[in-house]
Design a protein around this motif. Structure first.
Motif, short mmCIF file in Angstrom:
data_model
loop_
_atom_site.label_atom_id
_atom_site.label_comp_id
_atom_site.label_asym_id
_atom_site.label_seq_id
_atom_site.Cartn_x
_atom_site.Cartn_y
_atom_site.Cartn_z
N UNK A 192 0.82 -1.20 0.00
CA UNK A 192 0.00 0.00 0.00
C UNK A 192 0.86 1.26 0.00
N UNK A 193 1.99 1.22 0.68
CA UNK A 193 2.90 2.36 0.67
C UNK A 193 3.40 2.64 -0.74
N UNK A 194 3.75 1.59 -1.48
CA UNK A 194 4.22 1.78 -2.84
C UNK A 194 3.08 2.25 -3.75
N UNK A 195 1.89 1.72 -3.55
CA UNK A 195 0.74 2.19 -4.33
C UNK A 195 0.50 3.67 -4.10
N UNK A 196 0.63 4.10 -2.85
CA UNK A 196 0.49 5.52 -2.53
C UNK A 196 1.52 6.34 -3.28
N UNK A 197 2.76 5.87 -3.30
CA UNK A 197 3.82 6.58 -4.01
C UNK A 197 3.52 6.68 -5.50
N UNK A 198 3.02 5.60 -6.09
CA UNK A 198 2.67 5.62 -7.51
C UNK A 198 1.53 6.59 -7.78
N UNK A 199 0.57 6.65 -6.85
CA UNK A 199 -0.54 7.59 -7.02
C UNK A 199 -0.06 9.03 -7.01
N UNK A 204 -7.35 4.57 1.38
CA UNK A 204 -8.12 5.80 1.59
C UNK A 204 -7.59 6.60 2.78
N UNK A 205 -7.03 5.91 3.76
CA UNK A 205 -6.45 6.62 4.90
C UNK A 205 -5.13 7.29 4.51
N UNK A 206 -4.33 6.60 3.70
CA UNK A 206 -3.05 7.16 3.29
C UNK A 206 -3.22 8.41 2.43
N UNK A 207 -4.29 8.43 1.62
CA UNK A 207 -4.50 9.54 0.69
C UNK A 207 -5.56 10.53 1.17
N UNK A 208 -6.00 10.37 2.41
CA UNK A 208 -7.00 11.27 3.01
C UNK A 208 -8.20 11.43 2.08
N UNK A 209 -8.76 10.29 1.68
CA UNK A 209 -9.87 10.30 0.73
C UNK A 209 -11.15 10.85 1.38
N UNK A 210 -11.93 11.58 0.59
CA UNK A 210 -13.20 12.13 1.04
C UNK A 210 -14.35 11.39 0.34
N UNK A 211 -15.19 10.67 1.10
CA UNK A 211 -16.28 9.93 0.47
C UNK A 211 -17.22 10.83 -0.32
N UNK A 270 2.22 9.60 5.71
CA UNK A 270 3.03 8.92 4.72
C UNK A 270 3.32 9.78 3.49
N UNK A 271 2.42 10.69 3.12
CA UNK A 271 2.59 11.43 1.88
C UNK A 271 3.88 12.25 1.89
N UNK A 272 4.10 13.03 2.94
CA UNK A 272 5.32 13.83 3.02
C UNK A 272 6.56 12.94 3.04
N UNK A 273 6.50 11.84 3.80
CA UNK A 273 7.65 10.94 3.89
C UNK A 273 7.94 10.28 2.56
N UNK A 274 6.89 9.88 1.84
CA UNK A 274 7.07 9.25 0.53
C UNK A 274 7.69 10.23 -0.45
N UNK A 275 7.25 11.48 -0.41
CA UNK A 275 7.80 12.48 -1.32
C UNK A 275 9.29 12.72 -1.04
N UNK A 331 -6.61 5.48 -16.82
CA UNK A 331 -5.75 4.52 -16.13
C UNK A 331 -6.29 4.22 -14.74
N UNK A 332 -6.25 2.93 -14.37
CA UNK A 332 -6.65 2.52 -13.03
C UNK A 332 -5.44 1.90 -12.32
N UNK A 333 -5.14 2.42 -11.14
CA UNK A 333 -4.07 1.91 -10.30
C UNK A 333 -4.71 1.13 -9.16
N UNK A 334 -4.36 -0.16 -9.06
CA UNK A 334 -5.03 -1.05 -8.12
C UNK A 334 -4.10 -1.41 -6.97
N UNK A 335 -4.57 -1.21 -5.75
CA UNK A 335 -3.90 -1.73 -4.56
C UNK A 335 -4.57 -3.06 -4.24
#
Length: 283
Positions: free
Chosen positions: A16-23, A42-49, A257-262, A159-163
Motif C-alpha cells: 500500500x505504501x508503494x501504491x500511494x507513491x505511484x498515485x 483511503x487513509x493514506x490519501x486522506x480520501x473524502x467519500x 506517509x505522503x510527506x515521507x514518501x515524497x 488509467x486505473x491503479x489497483x492496490x
C-alpha cells in the motif's frame, strides 16, 4: 483500459505504501483498493467519500413460522448452518438453497444480505474506489470485481491503479484478471520470497506480465540475492529496489506517509511508473 495492480504474496511488505507513491506521481489516474477485507489506501490519501452503495454477497436462508420442525433442512445442510433449535446461523449459511429445496412445507426462502459497502471517494490525486467487507462474510472476489468495475467507470477509458490484496486466493485472482501488469512487492524474508513465487505463478497462469519491487533493501542481503536470482532465472524484471528507511515507516505508521514518501520514495515510484508505461507501449 490501462490497469496496473500492485500485489504481494504476504501482508506487510509495503504494498500500500508503494501504491500511494505511484498515485502521487501518476497523472489522470483512478485508484481502486481491492484489499476489501482491510482497505488502507483511503487513509493514506486522506480520501473524502462522495457516494456509497451496499454490496450484496451470498444469500441467507430464512425459516418462516409455517415450519413444521421436521428437521429435513438440518439434515440436508452441508455447512451446519441450521441449529438444533432449527434456526439459521447467518455466518455459516452459504446461501446454497438446499434447505429450501428439501423443505416439504415450503417454509424456507432465501433473502439477499448486505455483505459490505462500496465507497466512491475523491483525493488530491484522483478518484478512489474502495470497499469494506463485513467480518465473516464471503464473496470477497465478487466485491473486488465490483470495486474494479466502479473504478473503470470512474476512469472512463483512463488509467486505473489497483492496490491489491495479499495472498494468491480468490480476491487476488479477481484483482489480476485483465490487468496489463502485476507489480509484486517483496521484502527480503524467506516467507516473502516463497509467497512472491506463488503470486508470480498465479499471474503467469492468468497471462498477466509480472514484475518485482524489492522493499526494505539492506535488511537481509542473502535473501535479496535469492530474490534477484529467481527473477533473473525466470526472466522477471526487478523494477525497484527500495532501501529500508526507518523514518519512512515511522511516518507511515502515524499516517503521515505522503510527506515521507515524497522525501524518500517518489523517485523510485516515478521509475516504476515509466516502466508501466513502457510495458503498455510494447504490448
Amino acid at each position: 483500459m490501462r490497469q496496473l495492480a500492485v500485489i504481494s504474496g504476504k501482508g506487510g511488505t509495503g504494498k500500500t505504501m508503494l501504491t500511494t507513491a505511484l498515485a502521487l506521481c501518476a497523472k489522470d489516474v483512478v485508484m481502486a483498493d481491492c484489499d476489501v477485507e482491510a482497505p488502507n489506501l483511503h487513509m493514506m490519501l486522506d480520501a473524502q467519500p462522495v457516494d456509497e452503495e451496499p454490496f450484496y454477497g451470498l444469500d441467507v436462508a430464512v425459516i418462516e413460522d409455517t415450519c413444521t420442525r421436521c428437521g429435513m433442512c438440518a439434515d440436508a445442510c452441508r455447512f451446519g448452518a441450521i441449529t438444533d433449535a432449527l434456526s439459521i446461523d447467518p455466518i455459516k449459511c452459504e446461501g446454497c438453497g438446499m434447505c429450501a429445496l428439501v423443505c416439504p412445507s415450503d417454509a424456507i426462502h432465501l433473502e439477499r444480505r448486505m455483505s459490505g459497502t462500496v465507497v466512491l471517494s475523491s483525493t488530491r490525486w484522483g478518484g478512489l474506489v474502495y470497499a469494506m467487507l463485513k467480518p465473516g462474510e464471503s464473496a470477497s472476489g465478487r466485491l473486488v470485481a465490483t470495486v474494479r468495475k466502479r473504478a473503470l467507470e470512474m476512469a472512463d477509458g483512463g488509467t486505473v491503479l489497483i492496490d491489491g490484496p495479499p495472498g494468491s486466493s480468490c480476491p487476488t485472482i479477481s484483482t489480476l484478471t485483465g490487468v496489463q501488469l502485476a507489480l509484486v512487492v517483496c521484502e527480503p524474508t524467506l516467507s516473502a520470497l516463497s509467497d512472491m513465487k506463488r503470486v508470480l505463478a498465479l499471474a503467469d497462469q492468468l497471462h498477466v506480465k509480472g514484475a518485482v519491487c524489492i522493499n526494505k533493501c539492506g535488511l537481509n542481503d542473502a535473501i535479496e540475492s535469492k530474490i534477484e536470482a529467481f527473477c533473473v532465472e525466470r526472466g522477471i524484471d526487478v523494477v525497484g529496489r527500495v532501501p529500508y528507511e526507518k523514518s519512512l515507516f515511522e511516518a507511515y505508521a502515524r499516517g503521515h506517509c505522503v510527506d515521507a514518501i515524497q522525501r524518500h520514495l517518489i523517485e523510485q515510484a516515478k521509475d516504476i511508473w515509466r516502466y508501466f508505461e513502457r510495458t503498455l507501449r510494447e504490448r
